[in-house]
Design a protein around this motif. Structure first.
Motif, PDB file in Angstrom:
ATOM      1  N   LEU A  68      42.701  -5.069 121.942  1.00 42.30           N
ATOM      2  CA  LEU A  68      42.635  -4.777 120.378  1.00 42.30           C
ATOM      3  C   LEU A  68      43.101  -3.701 119.872  1.00 42.30           C
ATOM      4  N   LEU A  69      43.977  -3.702 118.928  1.00 41.93           N
ATOM      5  CA  LEU A  69      44.259  -2.541 117.989  1.00 41.93           C
ATOM      6  C   LEU A  69      43.143  -2.391 116.953  1.00 41.93           C
ATOM      7  N   LEU A  70      42.522  -1.270 116.991  1.00 43.70           N
ATOM      8  CA  LEU A  70      41.441  -1.198 115.921  1.00 43.70           C
ATOM      9  C   LEU A  70      41.828   0.093 115.063  1.00 43.70           C
ATOM     10  N   GLY A  71      41.010   0.369 114.144  1.00 40.80           N
ATOM     11  CA  GLY A  71      41.051   1.557 113.248  1.00 40.80           C
ATOM     12  C   GLY A  71      41.116   0.851 111.748  1.00 40.80           C
ATOM     13  N   GLN A  72      40.994   2.217 110.718  1.00 38.85           N
ATOM     14  CA  GLN A  72      40.799   1.741 109.316  1.00 38.85           C
ATOM     15  C   GLN A  72      42.224   1.254 108.845  1.00 38.85           C
ATOM     16  N   ALA A  73      41.995   0.894 107.754  1.00 38.99           N
ATOM     17  CA  ALA A  73      43.291   0.499 107.163  1.00 38.99           C
ATOM     18  C   ALA A  73      44.477   1.715 106.906  1.00 38.99           C
ATOM     19  N   GLU A  74      45.587   1.445 107.197  1.00 40.55           N
ATOM     20  CA  GLU A  74      46.477   2.736 107.120  1.00 40.55           C
ATOM     21  C   GLU A  74      46.596   3.632 108.181  1.00 40.55           C
ATOM     22  N   SER A  75      45.758   3.242 109.266  1.00 36.48           N
ATOM     23  CA  SER A  75      45.982   4.179 110.451  1.00 36.48           C
ATOM     24  C   SER A  75      47.069   3.919 111.389  1.00 36.48           C
ATOM     25  N   ARG A 245      52.657  19.084  90.062  1.00 34.92           N
ATOM     26  CA  ARG A 245      51.393  19.426  89.348  1.00 34.92           C
ATOM     27  C   ARG A 245      50.414  18.601  89.239  1.00 34.92           C
ATOM     28  N   ARG A 246      50.836  17.035  89.449  1.00 38.12           N
ATOM     29  CA  ARG A 246      49.602  16.129  89.684  1.00 38.12           C
ATOM     30  C   ARG A 246      49.146  16.003  91.044  1.00 38.12           C
ATOM     31  N   GLY A 247      49.704  16.855  92.092  1.00 36.83           N
ATOM     32  CA  GLY A 247      49.272  16.830  93.589  1.00 36.83           C
ATOM     33  C   GLY A 247      49.582  15.360  94.179  1.00 36.83           C
ATOM     34  N   VAL A 248      50.805  14.767  93.693  1.00 34.32           N
ATOM     35  CA  VAL A 248      51.264  13.673  94.315  1.00 34.32           C
ATOM     36  C   VAL A 248      52.393  13.988  95.368  1.00 34.32           C
ATOM     37  N   ARG A 249      51.937  13.272  96.686  1.00 38.66           N
ATOM     38  CA  ARG A 249      52.973  13.591  97.661  1.00 38.66           C
ATOM     39  C   ARG A 249      53.424  12.260  98.092  1.00 38.66           C
ATOM     40  N   LEU A 250      54.505  11.494  97.651  1.00 38.87           N
ATOM     41  CA  LEU A 250      54.627  10.294  98.162  1.00 38.87           C
ATOM     42  C   LEU A 250      55.326  10.333  99.503  1.00 38.87           C
ATOM     43  N   GLU A 251      55.961  11.291  99.585  1.00 38.02           N
ATOM     44  CA  GLU A 251      56.639  11.262 101.040  1.00 38.02           C
ATOM     45  C   GLU A 251      55.624  11.267 102.252  1.00 38.02           C
ATOM     46  N   ASP A 252      54.294  11.161 101.830  1.00 40.11           N
ATOM     47  CA  ASP A 252      53.065  11.193 103.004  1.00 40.11           C
ATOM     48  C   ASP A 252      52.802   9.772 102.958  1.00 40.11           C
ATOM     49  N   SER A 253      53.179   9.087 102.119  1.00 44.51           N
ATOM     50  CA  SER A 253      52.675   7.536 102.048  1.00 44.51           C
ATOM     51  C   SER A 253      53.314   6.631 103.010  1.00 44.51           C
ATOM     52  N   PRO A 254      52.682   5.605 103.627  1.00 46.71           N
ATOM     53  CA  PRO A 254      53.424   4.770 104.571  1.00 46.71           C
ATOM     54  C   PRO A 254      54.389   4.060 103.954  1.00 46.71           C
ATOM     55  N   GLY A 255      55.479   3.876 104.756  1.00 45.32           N
ATOM     56  CA  GLY A 255      56.640   3.002 104.317  1.00 45.32           C
ATOM     57  C   GLY A 255      57.379   3.962 103.081  1.00 45.32           C
ATOM     58  N   PHE A 256      57.541   4.960 103.289  1.00 46.82           N
ATOM     59  CA  PHE A 256      58.277   5.857 102.645  1.00 46.82           C
ATOM     60  C   PHE A 256      59.731   6.065 102.845  1.00 46.82           C
ATOM     61  N   PHE A 257      60.574   5.485 101.838  1.00 45.69           N
ATOM     62  CA  PHE A 257      62.149   5.595 102.089  1.00 45.69           C
ATOM     63  C   PHE A 257      62.785   6.218 100.993  1.00 45.69           C
ATOM     64  N   LEU A 258      62.247   6.711  99.991  1.00 44.68           N
ATOM     65  CA  LEU A 258      63.027   7.346  98.823  1.00 44.68           C
ATOM     66  C   LEU A 258      64.217   8.230  99.617  1.00 44.68           C
ATOM     67  N   ASP A 275      63.646   2.538 111.244  1.00 44.75           N
ATOM     68  CA  ASP A 275      63.435   1.982 109.839  1.00 44.75           C
ATOM     69  C   ASP A 275      62.276   0.627 110.243  1.00 44.75           C
ATOM     70  N   ILE A 276      62.484  -0.313 110.947  1.00 44.64           N
ATOM     71  CA  ILE A 276      61.613  -1.360 111.317  1.00 44.64           C
ATOM     72  C   ILE A 276      60.132  -0.686 111.647  1.00 44.64           C
ATOM     73  N   VAL A 277      60.009   0.334 112.257  1.00 39.74           N
ATOM     74  CA  VAL A 277      58.715   0.817 112.826  1.00 39.74           C
ATOM     75  C   VAL A 277      57.998   1.502 111.693  1.00 39.74           C
ATOM     76  N   ARG A 278      59.051   2.260 110.756  1.00 36.47           N
ATOM     77  CA  ARG A 278      58.237   3.083 109.871  1.00 36.47           C
ATOM     78  C   ARG A 278      57.888   1.769 108.646  1.00 36.47           C
ATOM     79  N   ALA A 279      58.332   0.925 108.521  1.00 32.94           N
ATOM     80  CA  ALA A 279      58.097  -0.149 107.503  1.00 32.94           C
ATOM     81  C   ALA A 279      56.453  -0.521 107.300  1.00 32.94           C
ATOM     82  N   ARG A 280      55.962  -0.546 105.941  1.00 39.86           N
ATOM     83  CA  ARG A 280      54.789  -0.809 105.604  1.00 39.86           C
ATOM     84  C   ARG A 280      54.110  -2.148 105.161  1.00 39.86           C
ATOM     85  N   LEU A 281      53.815  -2.819 105.778  1.00 42.81           N
ATOM     86  CA  LEU A 281      53.161  -4.271 105.312  1.00 42.81           C
ATOM     87  C   LEU A 281      51.699  -4.493 105.762  1.00 42.81           C
ATOM     88  N   ARG A 282      51.119  -4.592 104.742  1.00 42.08           N
ATOM     89  CA  ARG A 282      49.255  -4.800 105.024  1.00 42.08           C
ATOM     90  C   ARG A 282      49.276  -6.265 105.343  1.00 42.08           C
TER      91      ARG A 282
END
Length: 460
Positions: A68-75, A245-258, A275-282
């Motif tokens: 079983l792979l367990l953990g909270q969402a986005e773990s 200024r807004r404290g937003v760090r998009l680069e820390d988000s899952p599936g970040f490719f900008l 790329d495939i391993v980094r891809a984010r799909l909920r």
């Protein structure tokens, strides 16, 4: 003395009576009766064979290794699963590259969407009513940013259309801001149908096409046409100041490719393994994945949704499981998406305690992956203090080594205290997007799980 009892002859059983020839049966009636009898026997044999085959499959699956792979969402559960596929089923992994290409493109568009939303908010703030007493606007964004945003809007409608096809029931973009699929819904077939190139569409099944044979839903051409605007917006100094200024760090988000836009937003883009391993799909629900190892051992890995509403679905999969890989990112400064009042790390520790104490899992090995170590390093390097979020951390040095050691000991203590029976504590520090290092860890974990399984079967 007992009086004699008159015994009647035992009649045929009820099944035989069904096919017992009636009095004065004609030749045609006899032929029909025999045909019905033969058909009933055939169906009976098929049922028996089906039951036997099901039993064989059940016995075979009973002997298989279940993880079983367990953990909270986005773990990082799904990312870890793709690492498993890459390490132990590379042919299958590479065979799905085109499907994941579309997911990666949607991830990139999703980041653009977040960026445009922030730009829109800033532009509204810099309107005529938002001028300061000195007459200047409250934002450094200008009409140039407004025009760039307008040119990028077609990407958002394309993302909305594709996302709706992947999760059509009860779809609400405001409540589901990222790409979501339901386990067992055939979402991979959907992507194949709407996005893969079709140079010669089947007769009678023609779908809207571009001039080069692509589906109209394929984001490749629109992304390629938007590449320069995306790069310009992401690298713009004024936009970067707004994000800071807004404290937003998009680069820390899952599936970040900008930062990979120049490579991904091209007509001939082909995804790399990373790329495939980094891809984010909920994923909603539970997905079962079967692996057949070179040594002949059969594995079933279950990827279960980690959101709070999905956790009750875990219990049926606890029965007869050999190992649990529990992913716990050390995200001490983040909160849950579904409950902004709950700290992510506190939630991980709560889940860990529940899993360790569960009597159904008493015989299972629980393997802890302190995941997303790369993000922990960036967080600490940015000067964010653990003690601000975890007061008990105190004055311990705010570096990766000490932070990791502190939380590892917390997980170890709960494991020892709450486990129904003594078992070894296994812990690995991982960054699931580092495929080489993660595959080395998984190879060792696989061997350990297999050894434990064989010991349970009294093979060794």
């Amino acid at each position: 003395m007992f009086s004699p009892v008159n015994l009647k002859p035992v009649q045929d059983d009820a099944w035989s009576n069904i096919f017992k020839p009636p009095p004065n049966e004609s030749v045609e009636e006899r032929r029909d009766r025999i045909a019905r009898q033969q058909e009933a026997q055939r169906v009976s044999r098929e049922i028996d064979e089906s039951i036997l085959e099901s039993k064989k499959l059940f016995d075979k699956k009973k002997k298989a290794i279940k993880v079983l792979l367990l953990g909270q969402a986005e773990s990082g559960k799904s990312t870890m699963l793709r690492n498993f596929q890459l390490a132990f089923c590379p042919t299958y992994f590479h065979g799905e590259a085109l499907i994941w290409k579309t997911i990666i493109q949607l991830n990139l568009i999703g980041s653009v969407k977040k960026l445009l939303s922030i730009v829109e908010d800033e532009l509204e703030m810099s309107g005529p009513r938002s001028r300061s007493p000195t007459g200047s606007t409250s934002s450094s964004l200008s009409d140039h940013h407004r025009r760039t945003r307008m040119r990028l809007l077609p990407l958002l409608s394309m993302e909305t259309n594709l996302t709706r096809q992947l999760l059509p029931e009860h779809y609400d973009p405001s409540r589901t801001p990222e790409i979501c699929v339901r386990a067992g819904s055939g979402w991979k077939t959907v992507l194949e149908r709407v996005t893969l190139e079709r140079r010669v569409p089947p007769t009678g099944q023609r779908r809207p096409m571009t001039n080069d044979g692509r589906s109209k839903d394929d984001p490749t051409l629109v992304l390629a046409a938007s590449k320069n605007d995306i790069i310009s917006l992401w690298e713009d100094e004024s936009v970067r100041e707004v994000l800071k200024r807004r404290g937003v760090r998009l680069e820390d988000s899952p599936g970040f490719f900008l930062t990979d836009t120049a490579r991904i937003a091209t007509v001939d883009y082909e995804p790399t393994e990373e790329d495939i391993v980094r891809a984010r799909l909920r994923t909603f629900g539970v997905e079962e994945h079967r692996f057949l190892q070179d040594n002949g051992s059969e594995w079933y890995i279950y990827d279960v949704g980690g959101s709070r509403c999905m956790r009750p679905q875990w219990v049926p999969y606890f029965d007869d499981v050999q190992a649990i890989i529990f992913l716990a990112p050390l995200s001490f400064n983040q909160v849950l998406e579904e409950d902004r009042q709950v700290n992510r790390l506190e939630d991980s520790i709560y889940l860990w305690k529940e899993v360790c104490a569960n009597p159904l899992l008493a015989r299972a090995n629980i393997i802890l992956f302190l995941n997303k170590m790369d993000i922990l390093q960036k967080t600490l390097a940015a000067g964010i203090k653990v003690a601000t979020y975890v007061p008990s951390y105190g004055s311990t040095p705010n570096d990766v080594e000490n932070v990791t050691k502190y939380f590892k000991e917390k997980f170890r203590a709960y494991h020892k205290r709450l486990s129904p029976r003594p078992r070894t504590f296994f812990c690995h520090e991982t960054s699931a997007i580092d495929t080489k290092a993660t595959q080395a860890v998984l190879a060792g974990v696989r061997d350990g799980i297999l050894r434990h399984h064989l010991e349970e079967l009294n093979v060794i």
